[in-house]
Motif scaffolding. Sequence first.
Motif, short mmCIF file in Angstrom:
data_model
loop_
_atom_site.label_atom_id
_atom_site.label_comp_id
_atom_site.label_asym_id
_atom_site.label_seq_id
_atom_site.Cartn_x
_atom_site.Cartn_y
_atom_site.Cartn_z
N ASP A 8 0.81 -1.23 0.00
CA ASP A 8 0.00 0.00 0.00
C ASP A 8 0.85 1.28 0.00
O ASP A 8 0.74 2.12 0.89
N HIS A 10 0.74 3.41 -2.65
CA HIS A 10 -0.23 4.40 -3.13
C HIS A 10 0.42 5.69 -3.66
O HIS A 10 0.01 6.80 -3.31
N ASP A 36 -1.05 -2.54 -4.30
CA ASP A 36 -1.44 -1.13 -4.18
C ASP A 36 -0.20 -0.22 -4.20
O ASP A 36 0.00 0.62 -3.33
N HIS A 151 -4.41 -1.23 5.60
CA HIS A 151 -3.55 -0.11 5.99
C HIS A 151 -3.36 -0.03 7.51
O HIS A 151 -3.02 1.02 8.05
#
Length: 241
Positions: A8, A10, A36, A151
């Motif tokens: 994650d 991102h 991600d 997360h």
Amino acid sequence: MRYAIFSDIHGNLEALRTVLADAEAAAAEAFVCLGDIVGYGPRPSECLSLVREVCGAIVAGNHEFAVTNKLNTQTFNASAKLAVEWTRAHLSEDELRFLAELPLTARGPGMHIVHGTLLAPELFDYIQSSYEASLSLAGMEDPLCWIGHSHVPVIFCEENGHVVYRTGSRYTVSQGRKAIINVGSVGQPRDRDPRASYALYDDGDRQVELRRIPYDVEQVVAQFQDSGLPLSLGERLRVGR
Ligand code: ZN
């Protein structure tokens, strides 16, 4: 082998660089990414390049699926949908093809890796309770499964016939017991701790460390201001939620 396992990102390049520097300083030898890499953040292409360069194993997250049209975004909120469109427009054909071809799961020595769950990885369900963890633990052939997606860093482990939810930063993998370890998020933590999160794992002494590393959040907020992405996605990084 000493592993750095992270998820994650991102599109948050500052957080990714800081985590990789920390892992290198901690003598990590193998790097694993749980998906991600893109979505939400202003530097998807740069993050993807760095992940491709350092990682020996990478699996797809729901944002890779969304950006490559393999997942319907109707469950995404308005900002997340906008960010998917923005991200798709800021990646090359080669980058989109690479993301589209990522596997949903992979295995390493004694470990599974997946973004959401092993039971039905293409659904991107969450493992947030001991019960949900028990369903995945039952199907695991290897003793460890590394996940991201929520997360929020947490360890679910078998102890005396029960599945225990652990929030501490250190854990020793005991012989004959299975565990699912959520490494948290590099680029968008959601547990009210804005520091980047990732895991170090040494399969020699079987020690897991969930690390939190501060990085320059304001620099990333400034990148959001120049990007055309919803500013709320940058501002949430200040509080980690
Ligand atoms: Zn995510």
